[in-house]
Structure formats: structure tokens, C-alpha cells
Design a protein around this motif. Structure first.
Motif, PDB file in Angstrom:
ATOM      1  N   GLU A  96     -67.423  28.360  12.123  1.00 14.69           N
ATOM      2  CA  GLU A  96     -67.474  27.181  11.257  1.00 14.69           C
ATOM      3  C   GLU A  96     -67.218  25.898  12.047  1.00 14.69           C
ATOM      4  O   GLU A  96     -67.771  24.838  11.719  1.00 14.69           O
ATOM      5  CB  GLU A  96     -66.450  27.320  10.134  1.00 14.69           C
ATOM      6  N   VAL A  97     -66.393  26.002  13.088  1.00 12.64           N
ATOM      7  CA  VAL A  97     -66.098  24.819  13.914  1.00 12.64           C
ATOM      8  C   VAL A  97     -67.389  24.218  14.458  1.00 12.64           C
ATOM      9  O   VAL A  97     -67.620  23.001  14.359  1.00 12.64           O
ATOM     10  CB  VAL A  97     -65.151  25.194  15.075  1.00 12.64           C
ATOM     11  N   VAL A  98     -68.252  25.043  15.056  1.00 14.34           N
ATOM     12  CA  VAL A  98     -69.437  24.488  15.716  1.00 14.34           C
ATOM     13  C   VAL A  98     -70.579  24.214  14.741  1.00 14.34           C
ATOM     14  O   VAL A  98     -71.517  23.479  15.085  1.00 14.34           O
ATOM     15  CB  VAL A  98     -69.919  25.404  16.863  1.00 14.34           C
ATOM     16  N   ILE A 119     -57.461  30.715  13.874  1.00 17.65           N
ATOM     17  CA  ILE A 119     -58.893  30.644  14.179  1.00 17.65           C
ATOM     18  C   ILE A 119     -59.443  32.059  14.342  1.00 17.65           C
ATOM     19  O   ILE A 119     -59.445  32.632  15.436  1.00 17.65           O
ATOM     20  CB  ILE A 119     -59.152  29.805  15.443  1.00 17.65           C
ATOM     21  N   ASP A 120     -59.889  32.639  13.240  1.00 20.12           N
ATOM     22  CA  ASP A 120     -60.534  33.945  13.316  1.00 20.12           C
ATOM     23  C   ASP A 120     -62.022  33.747  13.633  1.00 20.12           C
ATOM     24  O   ASP A 120     -62.490  32.618  13.851  1.00 20.12           O
ATOM     25  CB  ASP A 120     -60.330  34.732  12.023  1.00 20.12           C
ATOM     26  N   HIS A 121     -62.760  34.841  13.655  1.00 23.45           N
ATOM     27  CA  HIS A 121     -64.173  34.784  14.034  1.00 23.45           C
ATOM     28  C   HIS A 121     -64.962  33.864  13.104  1.00 23.45           C
ATOM     29  O   HIS A 121     -65.759  33.032  13.562  1.00 23.45           O
ATOM     30  CB  HIS A 121     -64.761  36.201  14.002  1.00 23.45           C
ATOM     31  N   ILE A 137     -57.073  21.390  10.154  1.00 22.94           N
ATOM     32  CA  ILE A 137     -58.063  21.320  11.237  1.00 22.94           C
ATOM     33  C   ILE A 137     -59.457  21.029  10.683  1.00 22.94           C
ATOM     34  O   ILE A 137     -60.193  20.184  11.222  1.00 22.94           O
ATOM     35  CB  ILE A 137     -58.061  22.645  12.028  1.00 22.94           C
ATOM     36  N   ALA A 138     -59.821  21.722   9.614  1.00 26.26           N
ATOM     37  CA  ALA A 138     -61.157  21.545   9.035  1.00 26.26           C
ATOM     38  C   ALA A 138     -61.381  20.112   8.578  1.00 26.26           C
ATOM     39  O   ALA A 138     -62.489  19.564   8.721  1.00 26.26           O
ATOM     40  CB  ALA A 138     -61.352  22.520   7.881  1.00 26.26           C
ATOM     41  N   ARG A 139     -60.345  19.497   8.020  1.00 28.38           N
ATOM     42  CA  ARG A 139     -60.486  18.109   7.579  1.00 28.38           C
ATOM     43  C   ARG A 139     -60.659  17.159   8.760  1.00 28.38           C
ATOM     44  O   ARG A 139     -61.316  16.118   8.631  1.00 28.38           O
ATOM     45  CB  ARG A 139     -59.245  17.709   6.774  1.00 28.38           C
ATOM     46  N   ALA A 140     -60.070  17.504   9.905  1.00 24.70           N
ATOM     47  CA  ALA A 140     -60.132  16.611  11.068  1.00 24.70           C
ATOM     48  C   ALA A 140     -61.399  16.806  11.897  1.00 24.70           C
ATOM     49  O   ALA A 140     -61.768  15.918  12.686  1.00 24.70           O
ATOM     50  CB  ALA A 140     -58.895  16.830  11.949  1.00 24.70           C
ATOM     51  N   LEU A 141     -62.057  17.955  11.745  1.00 24.38           N
ATOM     52  CA  LEU A 141     -63.213  18.258  12.596  1.00 24.38           C
ATOM     53  C   LEU A 141     -64.327  17.211  12.532  1.00 24.38           C
ATOM     54  O   LEU A 141     -64.883  16.838  13.577  1.00 24.38           O
ATOM     55  CB  LEU A 141     -63.781  19.633  12.231  1.00 24.38           C
ATOM     56  N   PRO A 182     -64.059  21.239  20.352  1.00 22.71           N
ATOM     57  CA  PRO A 182     -62.649  21.367  20.772  1.00 22.71           C
ATOM     58  C   PRO A 182     -62.325  22.805  21.162  1.00 22.71           C
ATOM     59  O   PRO A 182     -61.905  23.626  20.334  1.00 22.71           O
ATOM     60  CB  PRO A 182     -61.875  20.918  19.532  1.00 22.71           C
ATOM     61  N   VAL A 183     -62.497  23.125  22.436  1.00 22.10           N
ATOM     62  CA  VAL A 183     -62.250  24.475  22.941  1.00 22.10           C
ATOM     63  C   VAL A 183     -60.792  24.885  22.760  1.00 22.10           C
ATOM     64  O   VAL A 183     -60.474  26.077  22.694  1.00 22.10           O
ATOM     65  CB  VAL A 183     -62.681  24.567  24.421  1.00 22.10           C
TER      66      VAL A 183
END
Length: 422
Positions: A410-412, A403-405, A373-377, A390-391
């Protein structure tokens, strides 16, 4: 004049420093001080309230409405001096100049109906039980330092107060709102003028949230700026910009601020969603399709996170906003079917990464799933204007162990694309 023995004519060390750090309690920018500044400030505030509030929300005279002035004639110097002699102390500068501008006032914000005139201002302990649940002994227990001046009539179960024992170097008294629904004493303000300025800001924010903005110009530009900041991973800047756009009446900005906040902390997000979605301009700004695919599962995930029945809460709160929702008594299978029928499209490459991550998560390889996921973000991009992240990463049950806290944050904070690559 004879001084009140409980109020020092010269600030003590306690009064000079106050209960907080004065460097952190400097005057609010734009807060009025002189009579001339109060006149223009209150005239603008009056015009804002008359423009943003319905007629039945304002209990004012025809003369006040015609003059676009929610106050009265200013108190004379003799009236103010007589008040100071009755109180046994000199009034703080910003409040004194306010009275000289208007001897009392009508509505001041959304919850205060009227300010007291010079003839009605008094110490709380002089009312002898006439102030309802408000007592000076309780206020001292709440942290006030000296005698407490009551400057408003009772509003929505609230009062405005000045603390004569908490005095700044320039002679201003700390100001507070006491309300039964706080409960008790609210935030400390450095002066009466600062309290008024904060109340005006709160009024503008509330009016914007209800779709009746005081200053709507520039809302769309701020919304676009907030989306760009969010996609660049500039989270704090985006939150601030969305708030400013929401204050100007942007329903989309109010919603996107909640969505962005969900990645920072999922707790109580269902409550925040409920707060914005009951305003029609929010649903119209985002569109039912996105609300069905994004807001509903996010609402349910947050409610579940907080130990609340997600189906019952969603059916109760969102049924009048999102058409066709299952009822609160519907089986989980019915909800699963409804949610499956309202997917939120993702960019093809990111969708493929999600499928791989789901397979890894199902095998317990959560770290490997996150790596995918991190590579695709960085290649994720919004497939409709009012999408910023991506909610699905917060709402997909399969990805919950992944997906922890920390990873949600890190996503946003990871920069994403503003549009589809050419």
C-alpha cells in the motif's frame, strides 16, 4: 525427397495446436522471417555485439570484425535442399531463411559461441553419444513432442534445439534452449526467429546491467519518467520504465527497480541488491551516501527475513562497495552504531509521524501506528533525486509489527509528492 516416418509432412491436430495456446504464442514483434529481414537484423545484432563486448569476449576472425558481420555467406539452395533430404523433412521457414542468410553463425548472445552450418545440423539421436548429457529420450521426457533438431554447437554447457513434433499453422517449429545450469529444458519459443529475438533482448538487458549499453540514448529521460511514475503510485509502469532505463545503462534505474520491488515482496531482495550493486555504474549512479543509509539496512533486513545472517552477508557482499562497514564478526552493537551514524533524512512532517508511530508500536497499538503513517504518506517527498519511497518503513525494527506485506504494498501504491511543497 524421402520423408522421415517420424515427422509428418502435414501437421496433425497435436502439431497444429502445440502444447500451449497459440493465441498466447503469436510471433514476436520484430522477429525476422525473410532473408532480406534476416540480413538487416543480423547486421544490426553484429554491430551491437561488437560495440558492447570487449575484444577478448568475442572469438571471431579479423574478417568478421572488419565486416561487422559475425556470420558467414548464406547457404545455397542446393545446400539447404541437401540438408532437408538428409533430415527427411522440410525445415521451418524462419530457420530455413536464416541459413540462406548465413550458413552457420558465430556468437549469438552472451552464452552461445556458434550455430551449426548445413553440413553439421543433425537430429540429436543421430549423434550417438556425441552430444554429452543431451539425449532425445530425456528431451521427450521433458515434454518435447517429436524428433529434436540440434542447430548449435555446444555453448556455455547449452544447446539450441528445434522440436519437429510441435509445429505451428505456418510451419514453424517450437524452439528451446537446453542448458545444464537451468537445469534442463528452458522456455518454449514459437519459432527459431522468436528465440533469436529473445536472445537479442536478453543480450541488450545484460549489457545494460553491466554498464555497457547497446542503445544508451534516452536513459536519463526514462529514469526521470520512472521516478515520476513511482511517486504517483503507478507501480507497474515504474517497474517497466526502470527496466527499460536499466537496459540502456542507467545504474540508478536498476537500483530503484529493486527498491520498488522490495515493497511488493521482501523475499530475495538482498540477492537482487547484490546483483546490481556489484556493477560500479550502479554505485556511481546512486552515490555512497544513499547506499549507506538505504541499501545497507534494506539488504540486511531482507537477508534476515530469509533466515540468513544479515551482518555476515552484508559484510561479505557490501564491504567492497560501501566503505567502512563493520566486519562480519563485529558485534550487533557495532552494526547498530554504524547504522545510526548513517541516517536517511526524511521530510520533517513525515519524520514526526514516524516518531509518533514508533511510540504507538512500542505500546502494541500497531493499527493506530499504521493510521498515522498512512495519513502522512501523501505528503512524503524525496529529499534527494533518486529516492522514490520511505525505505525506513521496511527497515526500522520498531515498525516491523506495523508494516506487514499488505501495508508495504500500500505504501508504494499511495501517490506521494514529487518535490517539497512550496
Amino acid at each position: 525427397m524421402e520423408e522421415n516416418p517420424t515427422v509428418s509432412a502435414f501437421p496433425t491436430e497435436r502439431e497444429q495446436t502445440g502444447p500451449g495456446d497459440w493465441a498466447a504464442n503469436h510471433p514476436v514483434d520484430g522477429a525476422p522471417a525473410s532473408v532480406e529481414r534476416w540480413r538487416s537484423y543480423l547486421a544490426e545484432f553484429s554491430a551491437d555485439m561488437l560495440r558492447a563486448m570487449d575484444e577478448d569476449e568475442l572469438d571471431i576472425t579479423d574478417e568478421q570484425r572488419a565486416a561487422s558481420w559475425l556470420g558467414y555467406d548464406g547457404a545455397t539452395e542446393e545446400q539447404i535442399t541437401a540438408l532437408e533430404e538428409r533430415l527427411g523433412t522440410q525445415l521451418p521457414p524462419s530457420y530455413r531463411s536464416f541459413l540462406a542468410t548465413s550458413n552457420g553463425w558465430g556468437p549469438l548472445g552472451s552464452f552461445l559461441d556458434s550455430m551449426r552450418s548445413t553440413g553439421a545440423v543433425c537430429w540429436v539421436d543421430d549423434l550417438e553419444g556425441e552430444s554429452g548429457p543431451l539425449t532425445e529420450a530425456d528431451l521427450v521426457n521433458d515434454g518435447l513432442a517429436g524428433r529434436v533438431l540440434l542447430i548449435s554447437l555446444e555453448g556455455d554447457a547449452l544447446y539450441w534445439l528445434l522440436d519437429a513434433g510441435d509445429i505451428s499453422p505456418d510451419g514453424e517449429w517450437a524452439a528451446y534452449i537446453w542448458a545444464s545450469w537451468y537445469p534442463g529444458l528452458g522456455e518454449r519459443f514459437r519459432s527459431f526467429a522468436d528465440l533469436v529475438a529473445d536472445e537479442r533482448g536478453a543480450f541488450e538487458e545484460l549489457s545494460g546491467a553491466e554498464g555497457n549499453p547497446v542503445h544508451p540514448d534516452g536513459a536519463e529521460e526514462l529514469l526521470a519518467e520512472g521516478r515520476r511514475s513511482a511517486l504517483r503510485g503507478e507501480v507497474e509502469e515504474a517497474l517497466d520504465t526502470f527496466q527499460r532505463a536499466a537496459d540502456k545503462g542507467s545504474g540508478a534505474a536498476a537500483y530503484l527497480r529493486v527498491v520498488l520491488s522490495a515493497f511488493l515482496d521482501l523475499r530475495r531482495i538482498f540477492h537482487d541488491l547484490r546483483g546490481v550493486l556489484h556493477h560500479p555504474h550502479v554505485a556511481s549512479g546512486i552515490g555512497i551516501e544513499q547506499l549507506s543509509s538505504e541499501a545497507v539496512p534494506l539488504f540486511m533486513r531482507s537477508a534476515e527475513h530469509d533466515g540468513i545472517d544479515p551482518r555476515g552477508e552484508a559484510a561479505r557482499v557490501l564491504a567492497g562497495i560501501v566503505p567502512g562497514l563493520p566486519t562480519g564478526s563485529a558485534l550487533q552493537q557495532e552494526w547498530d552504531t554504524w547504522l545510526a551514524d548513517h541516517p536517511l533524512p526524511e521530510p520533517p512532517a513525515f519524520e514526526q509521524a514516524l516518531e509518533t508511530a514508533r511510540e504507538l508500536a512500542a505500546r502494541g497499538a500497531t493499527d493506530e501506528a499504521w493510521t498515522v503513517i498512512a495519513r502522512a504518506l501523501p505528503e512524503w517527498y524525496p529529499m534527494s533525486p533518486n529516492r522514490i519511497a520511505p525505505v525506513v518503513l521496511l527497515t526500522d525494527p520498531t515498525l516491523r509489527p506495523v508494516i506487514d506485506h499488505r501495508r508495504a504494498r500500500e505504501v508504494v501504491f499511495t501517490p506521494r509528492c514529487e518535490r517539497a511543497p512550496i
